[in-house]
Motif scaffolding. Structure first.
Motif, PDB file in Angstrom:
ATOM      1  N   ILE A 467      -7.041  10.923   5.455  1.00 38.48           N
ATOM      2  CA  ILE A 467      -7.159   9.794   4.545  1.00 38.48           C
ATOM      3  C   ILE A 467      -5.929   8.908   4.742  1.00 38.48           C
ATOM      4  N   VAL A 469      -4.003   5.697   3.142  1.00 40.10           N
ATOM      5  CA  VAL A 469      -3.969   4.818   1.963  1.00 40.10           C
ATOM      6  C   VAL A 469      -2.838   3.810   2.090  1.00 40.10           C
ATOM      7  N   LEU A 470      -3.125   2.600   1.610  1.00 40.85           N
ATOM      8  CA  LEU A 470      -2.073   1.585   1.571  1.00 40.85           C
ATOM      9  C   LEU A 470      -2.355   0.641   0.411  1.00 40.85           C
ATOM     10  N   THR A 471      -1.291   0.030  -0.105  1.00 37.99           N
ATOM     11  CA  THR A 471      -1.442  -0.933  -1.187  1.00 37.99           C
ATOM     12  C   THR A 471      -1.080  -2.317  -0.652  1.00 37.99           C
ATOM     13  N   LEU A 480       2.458  -3.597   0.408  1.00 40.60           N
ATOM     14  CA  LEU A 480       3.396  -3.212  -0.646  1.00 40.60           C
ATOM     15  C   LEU A 480       3.775  -1.729  -0.552  1.00 40.60           C
ATOM     16  N   ALA A 481       2.838  -0.897  -0.126  1.00 35.93           N
ATOM     17  CA  ALA A 481       3.142   0.537   0.013  1.00 35.93           C
ATOM     18  C   ALA A 481       2.230   1.143   1.074  1.00 35.93           C
ATOM     19  N   GLY A 482       2.720   2.196   1.722  1.00 37.50           N
ATOM     20  CA  GLY A 482       1.944   2.868   2.755  1.00 37.50           C
ATOM     21  C   GLY A 482       2.177   2.225   4.110  1.00 37.50           C
ATOM     22  N   ASP A 484       0.153   5.591   4.053  1.00 36.67           N
ATOM     23  CA  ASP A 484       0.414   7.018   3.934  1.00 36.67           C
ATOM     24  C   ASP A 484      -0.779   7.808   4.475  1.00 36.67           C
ATOM     25  N   VAL A 486      -2.884  11.548   4.282  1.00 36.73           N
ATOM     26  CA  VAL A 486      -3.152  12.868   3.723  1.00 36.73           C
ATOM     27  C   VAL A 486      -4.253  13.482   4.565  1.00 36.73           C
ATOM     28  N   ILE A 548     -10.689   8.103   6.800  1.00 36.42           N
ATOM     29  CA  ILE A 548     -11.077   7.226   5.691  1.00 36.42           C
ATOM     30  C   ILE A 548      -9.885   6.355   5.301  1.00 36.42           C
ATOM     31  N   ILE A 550      -8.236   3.719   2.863  1.00 38.31           N
ATOM     32  CA  ILE A 550      -8.455   3.203   1.507  1.00 38.31           C
ATOM     33  C   ILE A 550      -7.365   2.179   1.192  1.00 38.31           C
ATOM     34  N   MET A 552      -5.649  -0.224  -1.659  1.00 36.98           N
ATOM     35  CA  MET A 552      -5.508  -0.554  -3.073  1.00 36.98           C
ATOM     36  C   MET A 552      -4.982  -1.971  -3.170  1.00 36.98           C
ATOM     37  N   GLU A 553      -5.468  -2.681  -4.156  1.00 34.88           N
ATOM     38  CA  GLU A 553      -5.068  -4.089  -4.302  1.00 34.88           C
ATOM     39  C   GLU A 553      -4.265  -4.217  -5.602  1.00 34.88           C
ATOM     40  N   VAL A 554      -3.089  -4.825  -5.504  1.00 28.44           N
ATOM     41  CA  VAL A 554      -2.272  -4.993  -6.712  1.00 28.44           C
ATOM     42  C   VAL A 554      -2.004  -6.470  -6.938  1.00 28.44           C
TER      43      VAL A 554
END
Lengths: 554, 554
Positions: A467, A469-471, A480-482, A484, A486, A548, A550, A552-554
């Motif tokens: 997985i 993930v990033l923001t 903003l982040a990632g 990352d 898993v 996968i 994913i 994230m939206e901030v």
């Protein structure tokens, strides 16, 4: 029932022709549909996580007002098991013999459906009129009592459906198969015979159930000093009866273990299908109060099923019973195809505890071999032959027997589930197909696990999942982040830290590149990340985990 | 070799005693260790995604300076397959007979290891001196040519290791097993016999390979008009020879398909182990240029392996060959335990194409049955019996044979992999255990997939995965985005939108609750989310998908 000229009957198998199991066939004439059997199949190895397979009954749902009732040939799961699922959609009366009905009632009770369904107990020789059909129940033999063949009378002619059957001239309980009645019906003229193909590849005759009793006698006499366990199919009440008979003869108390075994013995003895001498049964808690040579334990688990009683005893996980050196364990069944490994496994485990495992001459089949099929064909003398119950190769083996008996190829009908066969005195042809096939039951879900979900499970089971993930900042797509990572089921992470670190930089580089190009399309970002990680992982490991991404939206 | 009084030999099996496969045994005397065989096992059903299983060789690595060489009994994968992996760690010379060496060379070439290893071809009767050991190769029979038993001479006594063997008085190629030599060595006094247990449960004698040739003759004569396919194990060169002989006799051209089949026929014919009459072989592209009754195709895939040539033909995926009605397909092998279902599957597929599938009397085993084991025991007359090659139940069956022959229980040694057996004229006992067991090969990784990874794959395969992602503000733990849910292998999402929506609110509610309590411990947030979602999902579906909460920090 008066025969009408040029009238045609439809026969629509909805299961049971691609594998052994999930038997269900619709018969349709005018405004009437009756359904013979309603069974489950057990999941194949590649149906990951699936608990049960039930038939697709779309066709019956689409013709709900015409469906008149279910006729059940006997009480095995592959003939009754789907009733609790199918009755939710199609609540019509169920006709069956006494023991079969008892087992159906037990099943419906477990599903809280007992008060909501109509059931009728039918005797051998009895005829049931339902819509345009009349159905007669004929005594047969099988590895469960009260099995029936059906003679289905319609204006287009008579169809004889054998159900699962064998010819046992010396059954343990009740009468031999009613061969004269098959002959009598044959003399009336039978349009089609639908016969059990399970053992059609095997030459000769299936042995009588009674021969197993003789083996038990011999084993008991040769193991006078040992504690004896006998594992068999819970539903084989005659087998259980014979174990009890032999135990009684040798002065042993009998304990019963395994939920389905306890249930069936209780149903069968309530209904009078098993006779247990007084003071023979004991609670398994009492086992330790008797000397070894005075006890027998009848148990489930003869197929090495990992959750069954015998497996738990073999691996020391059973709360009350453990295997001791010098125990004698009789496996009174043959491995069902696909279970060979688990049966081997349990034999190994039992032997390692010092037990002696006996599995030769301790079982006979419940299905007709080639000579029995020839006998039934010769009594019924149908115009058309429709081999049922079995994989293609089993049904083909029956087709070859029919050819040997002189049938033309075009009078032998090799159907597929979903085929709509129109059959009359003049001709028989498949005129249409309807929806048919496997519906997966997983936990409480019926049909919510389909091929896509199964394919995902297969992919997950092969190489696991990563997985990503990033923001991102809404609008600007600024990171903003990632990213990352898993993973599960891919590598043992602690020993592959370098690999995971490298993977993270591959993704970070890709994000930088995408940032420079002002990519704000998230679909594109995801697919670019997936592709670059997939390529990296394949190069490094030759594995293809599911990836996968994913965002994230901030 | 001079026998020294009171000296003890160590025998350390590192595999091959829990299952059939992965044979490898170390023999240790003083400063010398020699290793007999170095095989792989094929993964069991529950070893998800694993390609191969190789032995744990920690003990050999820890004693690297003492390991002198490998002695290989024959060229099957369960005896040579782990060499490319083990040689990376332990590069010592390999001793084997000519065909075995040819197959090893082919394997090492594929792994780019050929130039880096030393190999020596040994003749039957030849003795190899290596450290404190002398090893003699003795002719045996098996389902591959050039199989050898080993007489291992050490100062503590002689150990005879049969390898995989059968007694074939009329082999297709070369001589019968060298029974007189077994007798001669027996007369010298043998400390221990390590004999093949594979068929120890079967009474009687294994039939000669030649009997299969007679079956082929009969099948070819009864199918004069049909195209014939014969599927068998690539490594059974004698079987292939017999198919070619029968084809030649009946004037048919022979095509060969399947990578391993092509490879082995080429190695075997280069080394003189197979004789192919001129103008008998044809390229499979030419198949269409000959009438059906003039061709035979020899192919891999007799076990129904989904990627093998026959499976691809049966399912219409083969580029060059498709099955036609009236083709005759001979499966010249028995299903290996665990392959029964896939063999059934391919028989169904072939039959559906109209082909006739023949599988009776078309195979004999390569392993000794009970009477052959008694024969070897009676020739070798060892002091100690060490059944090898087989699951516990197979080895136990051999132990029972030894008991029948008069051996005491304490002279029959039932070992486990990793046991360190100290054996001498005076006594034999397990004095220690060393690391042993399965190392998984998955793609390029050797050992990076362990039990934790496999357990994760099993869990993923059962009920899939749900990923929960959310973004929190660094420090304050304020929820900036999410919780969002992504699932794979759980439910068919489009039909379960309500369920997923409800799950999202369960998580949102939980986050609100946690926010009110000012929880800033991310571990706690994750476990609370996991627990509440898990409970919700179980209540709704009775499934337990893996749940992975991921928190991004911004």
């Amino acid at each position: 029932m008066k025969k009408e000229k040029n009238s045609t009957l439809k026969i629509i198998p909805l299961g049971g022709l691609e594998a052994i199991g999930m038997n269900i066939t619709a018969f349709e004439y005018g405004d009437s549909i009756i359904v013979v059997d309603c069974g489950v199949a057990f999941p194949e190895d590649d149906m990951l996580g699936v608990d049960l397979v039930v038939p697709d009954i779309t066709y019956l749902q689409d013709n709900l007002d015409r469906v008149k009732g279910f006729f059940i040939t006997h009480g095995h799961e592959d003939h009754i098991g789907a009733l609790p699922y199918v009755l939710l959609e199609i609540n019509v009366p169920i006709y069956s013999t006494k023991l079969t009905n008892g087992l159906i009632e037990h099943k419906l009770e477990e599903h809280n459906l007992l008060s909501k369904t109509k059931r009728k107990v039918v005797k051998y020789g009895q005829h049931i009129n339902l819509g345009q059909f009349r159905v007669e129940f004929i005594k047969t033999n099988h590895s469960i009592q009260d099995a029936a063949a059906l003679a289905i009378y319609s204006p287009a002619g008579i169809v004889v459906h054998t159900g699962d059957f064998k010819v046992d001239y010396t059954p343990v309980f009740g009468d031999a198969i009613d061969l004269p009645r098959f002959g009598e019906i044959g003399k009336k003229g039978v349009l089609a015979l639908m016969a059990d193909s399970t053992n059609a590849e095997r030459p000769g005759f299936t042995m009588s159930e009674k021969t197993v009793g003789r083996t038990f006698d011999q084993i008991f006499s040769e193991h006078e000093k040992n504690r004896i366990f006998v594992a068999t199919f819970a539903s084989n009440v005659d087998r259980v009866q014979q174990i009890i008979n032999t135990a009684y003869k040798y002065g042993r108390k009998v304990g019963v273990e395994g939920r389905s075994m306890v249930n069936i013995i209780s149903t069968a003895s309530e209904l009078g299908y098993i006779k247990i001498p007084d003071n023979t049964l004991m609670d398994i808690d009492q086992l330790k109060n008797y000397p070894d040579e005075k006890t027998v334990l009848i148990t489930t688990g003869s197929q090495g099923e990992s959750m069954a009683a015998l497996s738990r005893m073999a691996s020391g996980l059973h709360k009350k019973i453990s295997i001791k050196p010098n125990d004698t364990i009789v496996l009174s069944s043959h491995p069902i195809p696909g279970n060979e490994k688990s049966v081997s496994h349990i034999i190994n485990e039992l032997s390692m505890q010092g037990a002696e495992v006996i599995f030769q001459d301790t079982h006979v089949s419940g299905h007709a071999c080639q000579e029995e099929l020839k006998l039934i064909y010769s009594l019924v003398r149908p115009k058309y032959c429709i081999p049922v119950h079995g994989e293609y190769k089993h049904r083909m083996a029956q087709a070859k027997i029919a050819q040997q008996l002189g049938y033309d190829k075009d009078h032998i009908l090799m159907l597929n589930s979903g085929d709509v066969l129109e059959i009359s005195d003049e001709k028989a042809e498949v005129v249409d197909t309807v929806s048919a096939g496997n519906v997966y039951v997983d936990g409480l879900g019926i049909g919510d696990v389909g091929n896509i979900v199964i394919r995902d499970r297969q992919k997950l089971s092969e190489d696991g999942i990563i997985i990503v993930v990033l923001t991102l900042e809404s609008g600007s797509a600024q990171l903003l982040a990632g990213p990352d990572i898993v993973s599960r089921g891919f590598v043992y992470v602690r020993e592959s830290e370098d690999l995971m670190e490298e993977a993270r930089s591959v993704l970070a580089n890709k994000m930088e590149m995408l940032g420079d190009k002002h990519v704000t399309d998230w679909g594109k970002i995801k697919s670019e990340l997936r592709d670059s990680l997939s390529e990296f992982v394949w190069k490094k490991t030759k594995r293809r985990p599911m990836i996968i991404p994913i965002i994230m939206e901030v």
